[in-house]
Design a protein around this motif. Structure first.
Motif, short mmCIF file in Angstrom:
data_model
loop_
_atom_site.label_atom_id
_atom_site.label_comp_id
_atom_site.label_asym_id
_atom_site.label_seq_id
_atom_site.Cartn_x
_atom_site.Cartn_y
_atom_site.Cartn_z
N LYS C 225 -28.78 -2.55 -67.29
CA LYS C 225 -28.91 -3.13 -65.96
C LYS C 225 -28.83 -4.65 -66.03
O LYS C 225 -28.19 -5.29 -65.20
CB LYS C 225 -30.24 -2.68 -65.33
N ASN C 226 -29.48 -5.22 -67.04
CA ASN C 226 -29.42 -6.67 -67.18
C ASN C 226 -28.06 -7.14 -67.67
O ASN C 226 -27.58 -8.19 -67.24
CB ASN C 226 -30.50 -7.14 -68.15
N ALA C 227 -27.47 -6.37 -68.57
CA ALA C 227 -26.17 -6.79 -69.12
C ALA C 227 -25.07 -6.68 -68.07
O ALA C 227 -24.05 -7.34 -68.15
CB ALA C 227 -25.82 -5.94 -70.34
N SER C 228 -25.28 -5.82 -67.08
CA SER C 228 -24.19 -5.54 -66.14
C SER C 228 -23.89 -6.73 -65.24
O SER C 228 -22.81 -6.82 -64.67
CB SER C 228 -24.54 -4.34 -65.28
N ILE C 229 -24.84 -7.67 -65.12
CA ILE C 229 -24.59 -8.78 -64.20
C ILE C 229 -23.35 -9.61 -64.59
O ILE C 229 -22.44 -9.74 -63.80
CB ILE C 229 -25.86 -9.63 -64.02
N PRO C 230 -23.29 -10.12 -65.84
CA PRO C 230 -22.06 -10.83 -66.18
C PRO C 230 -20.84 -9.91 -66.26
O PRO C 230 -19.73 -10.32 -65.95
CB PRO C 230 -22.35 -11.45 -67.55
N VAL C 231 -21.06 -8.67 -66.68
CA VAL C 231 -19.92 -7.76 -66.86
C VAL C 231 -19.26 -7.44 -65.51
O VAL C 231 -18.04 -7.35 -65.41
CB VAL C 231 -20.37 -6.46 -67.57
N LEU C 232 -20.09 -7.31 -64.48
CA LEU C 232 -19.54 -6.96 -63.17
C LEU C 232 -18.53 -7.98 -62.65
O LEU C 232 -17.48 -7.62 -62.12
CB LEU C 232 -20.67 -6.85 -62.15
#
Lengths: 291, 326, 307
Positions: C225-232
């Motif tokens: 959930k935290n990693a998804s922010i830059p990935v999105l």
């Protein structure tokens, strides 16, 4: 006494079986820069002069190939190897042109944005957002429609469009340097803002700028080559890898070497820059600010 | 070393290393101690001396892949945790053994509500009876967070530092663990709030009858709630004493230095005592006693070999050559 | 929350307006005479005059600009010379083909990139991690247009396994979608790996493990959930990028009947209104994607939602 000569062994903690990739990168770049610097000496033929009687000779290892043209010739009888060697210059010229162009815009805007802060910062960063919504290829379509396609148009397009990334990174660096003592001292000493930005902060972020340029140049080479491939960039008869591919594509069924080798040249160059960039980042940017 | 059945936890010659590009770092190098039932033990030392790594090893949570428990035994209720499977360990964690981390701002997941994070120890140990939400509210109430009914749905960033630390403690004590490890639970807090948190921890300990290992570099904290002190220096335990002995007659020169460097209210000092020098780099440990380069009373033998553990009294041992003659 | 979304929508609208303006002035203020650019080579002076009148090019610049904006607001972006139909309609007829190919490539890139990236981060230096790093390097260094040409050469010309041009059967999708997803896979793998590595190192992950949370839940809920922010950002950027950049190149190579090929044809045929509407449409897509990302952020990150 033997143990005196034994070196202290350090445990090798590199991943097992890993290739020493940076060396592959240096090797690729070595070939590329040899071609760039000594193009006139190494290239066996004039890249522009063709002989229609020796058109589409296949590379030397194929049946009809000849030693005279190691990588064969194209439709107009021009030597493929010579054109690829000379093409390295065009590739470097365009990519470095783009990077210098947008790099200087990006660094300047990033410095101003980070150092001035406040409203100036907001306006510049909003502009960066806006810029990112407009894909470069679109601008190239417009500029090529208006100015006609050429190497200059490509440099102009990517030069205008590429700065936001640079500006953001430089701004971030600038923000953290701004609070450091040497900058405060410079301010107390009465240095002008311009002077602080360019002779105090800029030298300290040069590393970051150079790493970024090395990382980005590979991508720029691919991008500009694909634009030339589409006919939106350099025009015949210049030696450009993307253009050579575009020209060779029509004859792909019986002269595949015309598309294989220019492409390989791009791959080797880009691989060289990417691996070297990764290596530079690893040794100079351990905190991984750049990704 | 004999196994004492009264002990809840017993570490025997624990060694933990990190394997980095620069070589092996022996973060914990032969640590042995035990924690009795309902005991509050203070683990004291400078930052980087291996306190946190020791506590993470007890839970078998040394940072992967660089860190590794090289050797030693971790006996918890007379069972060796080193022989447990990962799933058995998971079932122990958060249930029988738990831990409170140092900085609540980074130890809480900012993207999940406090309630979601509080509920995890219940959910994953099949302890949910009735409404999970009610259990979380009760838990928040236990650590004295005001208005827990509405706070349970808040996100960590809406909590103040002290409240976050309370919530973190709540996560640790959710299932009334037998052993609670508190890694500098008050360092990130204001002094007044830190005192409240400590008081709370002591109250909870009384109620739940857990054993606590309190990791800290603050001797004042130790004096407030601990019954025994372990002093750690550069990956080893140098002194193990009851709280009275430790303050009245500290044995190890390092312990003495630590106590002297704490200012005492009402006693005027011209200059605060400080221990000269820096703790050794973990890459280049001194051959003998790790403290020898900084020790004013070091002798030849101190530089040559590491001192053995010497029993001074029943509950007081020290690793120092000064006492080897007795 | 509403305030945040409203602000983002306003910014998006302003961006579109700004791009419309830039497009207008680049075409009108360029050194070339737009009429001369637009006309076929065999045009008569009468044609030139007609065209000038038709586009209102004889009127003052500001009048032209306001008319242009008015028409744009109504969805009128001029008429295609080649098809003699509204440019927007021509574009929309070709858009589904691009969308289909783009979606296929998008799904492939996200599935492959995310899973390889996450597995690489969870098990660094494992077999998958090494393969992943190799793929990432290849995707970054292989120009998609060359890969496309080589695929045609190998699977189309030499082996004759796959069709080399056009759209029809499922087999037609294989080479173009592979070609299109190569770079995005590399990008997503790289970024999701590094963001996951960061997240897995953080204290909240340690805390979750301390609580006895099972590893799959730690990875997928706490860390991801935290990693998804830059990935999105990258994923949505890629989606618009696929529809724009790669579409042009890949559709050109594989003669895919989408908007990328349309704009190339129109460019070479000097069908300028179609090029213009393509530019504006693409910007619209990019801006909309950015807007969606911003809104998704608000859903993921409570700090944005409650600001």
């Amino acid at each position: 006494m033997i143990h005196l000569f034994k070196k202290k062994k350090k445990k090798d903690t590199r991943p097992k079986g890993g290739i020493r990739l940076p060396y592959v990168g240096f090797f690729c770049l070595g070939i590329f820069f040899l071609a760039v610097i000594f193009a006139d000496v190494i290239a066996p033929y004039d890249p522009q002069e063709g002989d229609l009687f020796s058109s589409t000779i296949p590379p030397v290892w194929q049946e009809e190939g000849s030693l005279a043209h190691i990588l064969g010739t194209d439709m107009l009888g021009r030597d493929v190897l010579s054109r690829i060697i000379h093409g390295s210059r065009m590739s470097l010229l365009i990519s470095v042109g783009c990077i210098l162009f947008y790099g200087s815009i990006g660094v300047t805007l990033g410095l101003i944005s980070g150092f001035m802060g406040g409203r100036t910062d907001m306006v510049i960063m909003r502009m960066a957002d806006l810029w990112l919504s407009l894909p470069a290829i679109i601008v190239l379509f417009m500029l090529a429609s208006v100015h006609g396609p050429s190497a200059k148009t490509i440099i102009l397009t990517f030069g205008i469009m590429g700065w936001p990334n640079y500006a953001r990174i430089v701004r971030g660096e600038c923000l953290s340097l701004k609070e450091r003592d040497f900058v405060r001292l410079a301010r107390v000493a009465g240095c002008s803002k311009l002077r602080i930005m360019f002779s105090h902060i800029l030298p300290n972020i040069m590393n970051t700028i150079i790493i970024m340029a090395t990382i980005e140049i590979g991508g720029i080479i691919v991008l500009t080559a694909s634009m030339s491939f589409l006919g939106l960039g350099t025009q015949p008869p210049s030696c450009d890898w993307g253009l050579m591919l575009a020209e060779g594509r029509q004859y792909i069924t019986y002269a595949s070497w015309l598309v294989t080798f220019p492409g390989l040249a791009i791959v080797i160059t880009v691989l060289g820059f990417n691996l070297t960039g990764d290596w530079l980042r690893e040794i100079l940017d351990p905190k991984q600010k750049l990704r | 070393m004999h196994t004492n059945n009264d002990n809840l936890l017993e570490l025997q010659d624990l060694k933990v290393s990190f394997f980095t590009k620069q070589g092996e770092v022996k973060a914990v190098d032969g640590v042995s101690f035990s924690v009795g039932k309902e005991e509050i033990v203070g683990l004291v030392g400078e930052s980087g001396c291996g306190k946190s790594v020791t506590s993470l090893s007890i839970m078998r949570l040394v940072p992967q892949p660089a860190g590794k428990i090289v050797s030693g035994r971790i006996l918890f209720k007379n069972e060796d945790l080193m022989t447990k499977s990962e799933d058995q360990m998971r079932q122990l964690r958060g249930d029988r053994i738990s831990m409170i981390l140092q900085d609540p701002m980074v130890a809480m997941n900012q993207l999940l509500t406090v309630g979601e994070q509080l509920g995890e120890p219940f959910r994953f140990h099949d302890k949910v009876k009735g409404s999970l939400r009610d259990m979380c509210i009760a838990l928040l109430g236990k650590v004295k967070v005001p208005a827990p009914e509405s706070r349970v749905d808040d996100y960590p960033f809406q909590f103040s530092g002290g409240m976050s630390q309370r919530a973190l403690i709540a996560m640790g004590i959710a299932n009334n663990p037998d052993l609670l490890i508190a890694d500098e639970p008050t360092t990130a807090l204001d002094v007044s709030i830190a005192a409240q948190v400590l008081k709370l921890m002591k109250e909870i300990q009384k109620e739940t009858r857990s054993s606590i290992i309190l990791i800290t570099h603050d001797l004042a904290t130790v004096a407030q709630i601990c019954t025994r002190v372990l002093v750690m220096y550069a990956g080893r335990i140098v002194e193990n004493a009851t709280i009275k002995n430790f303050y009245k007659k500290p044995a190890h020169p390092y312990s003495k230095g630590l106590i002297q460097s704490v200012p005492v209210l009402g006693r005027p000092v011209e200059r605060l005592f400080s221990i000269d020098g820096q703790p050794p780099s973990l890459f280049e440990m001194p051959e003998g006693c790790r403290f020898s380069p900084r020790c004013s009373r070091a002798e030849k033998i101190c530089f040559e070999s590491y001192p053995p553990e010497i029993m001074l009294e029943d509950n007081h041992s020290v690793a120092c050559w000064l006492y080897a003659g007795n | 929350m509403q305030g945040y979304i409203l602000k983002r929508i306003l910014i998006a609208m302003f961006t579109i307006f700004a791009v419309l303006t830039v497009v207008f002035f680049i075409f009108r203020l360029g050194p070339a005479d737009p009429v001369a650019v637009m006309l076929p080579p065999n045009a008569t002076p009468q044609d030139a005059e007609n065209l000038t009148k038709k586009f209102g090019l004889d009127q003052p610049l500001m009048v032209q600009y306001t008319n242009y904006l008015k028409n744009a607001f109504k969805g009128d972006f001029g008429t295609s010379f080649r098809f003699n139909e509204p440019a927007l309609k021509v574009l929309f007829e070709r858009f589904p083909a691009t969308l289909q190919l783009g979606l296929v490539a998008f799904v492939i890139s996200v599935l492959v990139g995310l899973s390889v990236g996450i597995i690489s981060a969870v098990k660094p230096d494992s077999f998958i991690d090494r393969i992943g790093r190799l793929v990432a390097l290849a995707g970054m260094s292989l120009p998609s247009f060359w890969v496309g040409v080589m695929l045609i050469l190998f699977f189309g010309v030499t082996l004759r396994w796959l069709p080399i041009a056009g759209k029809g059967t499922l087999a037609h999708y294989i080479m173009p979608s592979f070609c299109m997803s190569l770079y995005p896979i590399a990008l997503i793998t790289r970024l999701s790996r590094s963001s996951m590595l960061d997240a897995l190192k953080s204290d909240y992950v340690v805390m979750a493990r301390i609580k006895g949370v099972p590893e799959f839940y730690v990875i997928l809920v706490h860390a991801f959930k935290n990693a998804s922010i830059p990935v999105l950002t990258v994923i949505f950027g890629i989606f618009s990028g696929l529809i724009v950049g790669s579409a042009v190149v890949v559709e050109y190579i594989f003669s895919w009947p989408g908007i990328g090929r349309l704009v190339m044809e129109s460019y070479f045929a000097r069908d300028y209104p179609v090029v213009q509407v393509f530019v504006i449409f693409v910007t619209f897509v990019v801006v909309t994607m950015n807007l969606i990302v911003d809104i998704i952020y608000a859903y993921i990150d409570p700090r944005i939602r409650y600001q």
